[in-house]
Design a protein around this motif. Structure first.
Motif, mmCIF file in Angstrom:
data_model
loop_
_atom_site.group_PDB
_atom_site.id
_atom_site.type_symbol
_atom_site.label_atom_id
_atom_site.label_comp_id
_atom_site.label_asym_id
_atom_site.label_seq_id
_atom_site.Cartn_x
_atom_site.Cartn_y
_atom_site.Cartn_z
ATOM 1 N N GLY A 287 0.815 -1.211 0.000
ATOM 2 C CA GLY A 287 0.000 0.000 0.000
ATOM 3 C C GLY A 287 0.848 1.259 0.000
ATOM 4 O O GLY A 287 2.033 1.231 0.329
ATOM 5 N N PRO A 288 0.238 2.398 -0.358
ATOM 6 C CA PRO A 288 1.000 3.646 -0.527
ATOM 7 C C PRO A 288 1.528 4.247 0.760
ATOM 8 O O PRO A 288 2.434 5.072 0.734
ATOM 9 N N LEU A 289 0.975 3.855 1.922
ATOM 10 C CA LEU A 289 1.401 4.462 3.187
ATOM 11 C C LEU A 289 2.408 3.601 3.944
ATOM 12 O O LEU A 289 2.849 3.991 5.028
ATOM 13 N N TYR A 290 2.800 2.454 3.389
ATOM 14 C CA TYR A 290 3.729 1.572 4.105
ATOM 15 C C TYR A 290 5.134 2.166 4.148
ATOM 16 O O TYR A 290 5.751 2.247 5.215
ATOM 17 N N VAL A 291 5.645 2.599 3.006
ATOM 18 C CA VAL A 291 7.005 3.145 2.955
ATOM 19 C C VAL A 291 7.151 4.410 3.801
ATOM 20 O O VAL A 291 8.128 4.539 4.556
ATOM 21 N N PRO A 292 6.222 5.379 3.742
ATOM 22 C CA PRO A 292 6.383 6.589 4.566
ATOM 23 C C PRO A 292 6.419 6.326 6.066
ATOM 24 O O PRO A 292 6.966 7.142 6.814
ATOM 25 N N LEU A 293 5.849 5.202 6.513
ATOM 26 C CA LEU A 293 5.830 4.918 7.948
ATOM 27 C C LEU A 293 7.230 4.763 8.536
ATOM 28 O O LEU A 293 7.426 4.934 9.742
ATOM 29 N N PHE A 294 8.219 4.436 7.713
ATOM 30 C CA PHE A 294 9.559 4.160 8.215
ATOM 31 C C PHE A 294 10.464 5.394 8.208
ATOM 32 O O PHE A 294 11.602 5.305 8.672
ATOM 33 N N LYS A 295 9.976 6.504 7.708
ATOM 34 C CA LYS A 295 10.814 7.703 7.633
ATOM 35 C C LYS A 295 11.332 8.148 8.995
ATOM 36 O O LYS A 295 12.515 8.467 9.143
ATOM 37 N N PRO A 296 10.495 8.183 10.055
ATOM 38 C CA PRO A 296 11.008 8.616 11.367
ATOM 39 C C PRO A 296 12.053 7.696 11.976
ATOM 40 O O PRO A 296 12.669 8.067 12.983
ATOM 41 N N PHE A 297 12.258 6.496 11.430
ATOM 42 C CA PHE A 297 13.335 5.645 11.929
ATOM 43 C C PHE A 297 14.690 6.331 11.756
ATOM 44 O O PHE A 297 15.639 6.025 12.481
ATOM 45 N N GLY A 298 14.771 7.242 10.783
ATOM 46 C CA GLY A 298 16.012 7.979 10.584
ATOM 47 C C GLY A 298 16.398 8.813 11.793
ATOM 48 O O GLY A 298 17.587 9.071 12.030
#
Length: 366
Positions: A287-298
């Protein structure tokens, strides 16, 4: 079967976490190379050129099965690719690496979390434009929009904190080595935080505009990797033109250190080829929102690297502001999920109404 299902859930998670760690690591190496004399414009040209060379064959192979449904290449599509290359590649990367040269990877990580905020604000502007032209209404009281507004306010507050409040050092050191003698660099001395933050915010804004153009382009040309390849090629050409105007010294184009060459190859490979393919794959499967969920891991990676390896480089203000930005980021994403659920419920109710309405004229005729 259960083990296979668990692997299908765990593997994408591990891949995305590793990708965020790689991104922060490459940002630290890029900061080091730029501080030690490499021009950010030269770095952009070389990485985009190599990424384009590597990306073109893989993008055409990935769409080989769709030959029968191949889309025609029109002048309108070319103009879209031109704008994506200009805004999404040339402007975004120029602002990004210039901002990095004036700040640090933690500020890059912080300002990248403004991306959904700019997306929401641009979508509101477009919706208001549609309302004026089509005379429709926008429900500002819907839970999805209200949650996103809260997320935007939290994100702006975090950006203000990370920009204007430094605070004490997280791990002060009694002996501070000169940064020019260090193997790796995390921040500049002196740090031009306001200028660096403004450039990084401009990079997120440019990327948001490019994202809107990409979404509309994919409706006409549903081959995402080819679109990325064409945009990367055009962006590389535009970067080369701009860089040749700015960097007229021939010596600036010479790669003087082997580690700079390795950095260019890794950045082109990871950022230009591997990451786009992984994003397309996970967007299709998760789904389109799966990848953005990991941004704050940075945030976790950048903070950990700074605390463990770079004394006298990380301030509490950066950590607090970036954390607030991460909270705002997730709030906006949650608001998008709520908005999608509302749209789905509205579509389902309208479909049920459409099924019932044709029965009314029949009863009236009887």
């Amino acid at each position: 079967m259960e083990a296979k299902n668990k692997m299908s859930e765990v593997l994408p998670f591990i891949i995305m976490v590793v990708m965020e760690g790689w991104t922060i690591g490459l940002t630290i190496f890029a900061k080091t190379a730029i501080t030690n004399g490499m021009s950010p414009f030269v770095f952009i040209v070389y990485t985009n050129a190599l990424a384009t060379i590597l990306l073109f064959p893989s993008s055409f192979l990935s769409h080989q099965e769709d030959r029968k449904q191949r889309q025609t290449f029109t002048f309108s599509l070319f103009m879209r690719f031109l704008f994506i290359g200009l805004i999404g590649v040339t402007m975004t990367q120029a602002f990004l690496f210039l901002g990095l040269s004036y700040s640090s990877p933690i500020l890059v990580c912080a300002m990248s979390h403004l991306f959904p905020t700019f997306n929401f604000l641009l979508s509101l502007i477009l919706r208001f434009h549609i309302i004026k032209t089509q005379k429709t209404e926008l429900n500002l009281r819907s839970p999805g929009i209200q949650v996103q507004v809260i997320g935007v306010l939290v994100s702006i507050m975090g950006a203000v904190v990370v920009e204007f409040y430094k605070g004490p050092l997280v791990r002060p050191s009694s002996h501070h080595l000169r940064q020019t003698k260090q193997l790796l660099l995390f921040s500049s001395t002196p740090e031009f935080w306001l200028l660096g933050g403004a450039l990084l915010a401009a990079a997120s804004f440019s990327l948001s505009i490019s994202n809107f153009i990409q979404k509309e382009t994919l409706e006409q040309y549903p081959e995402p990797m080819k679109m990325v390849s064409y945009s990367s090629l055009i962006g590389m050409i535009l970067c080369a033109i701009v860089s040749c105007i700015i960097e007229r010294d021939i010596n600036a184009w010479k790669i003087k250190r082997n580690k700079d060459l390795i950095l260019i190859v890794l950045t082109a490979l990871v950022g230009g080829v591997i990451r786009p393919n992984i994003q397309v794959w996970l967007t299709r499967t998760k789904g389109p929102l799966y990848v953005p969920l990991f941004k704050p891991f940075g945030i976790a990676f950048a903070t950990t690297f700074a605390v463990c390896f770079f004394s006298n480089s990380l301030h509490y203000g950066s950590v607090i502001g970036t954390t607030i930005l991460g909270m705002g980021y997730y709030t906006v994403i949650y608001g998008q999920v709520k908005g999608n659920e509302e749209e789905t419920n509205c579509d389902d109710s309208s479909e049920s109404l459409d099924k019932k309405i044709p029965l009314l004229p029949e009863k009236m005729e009887v």
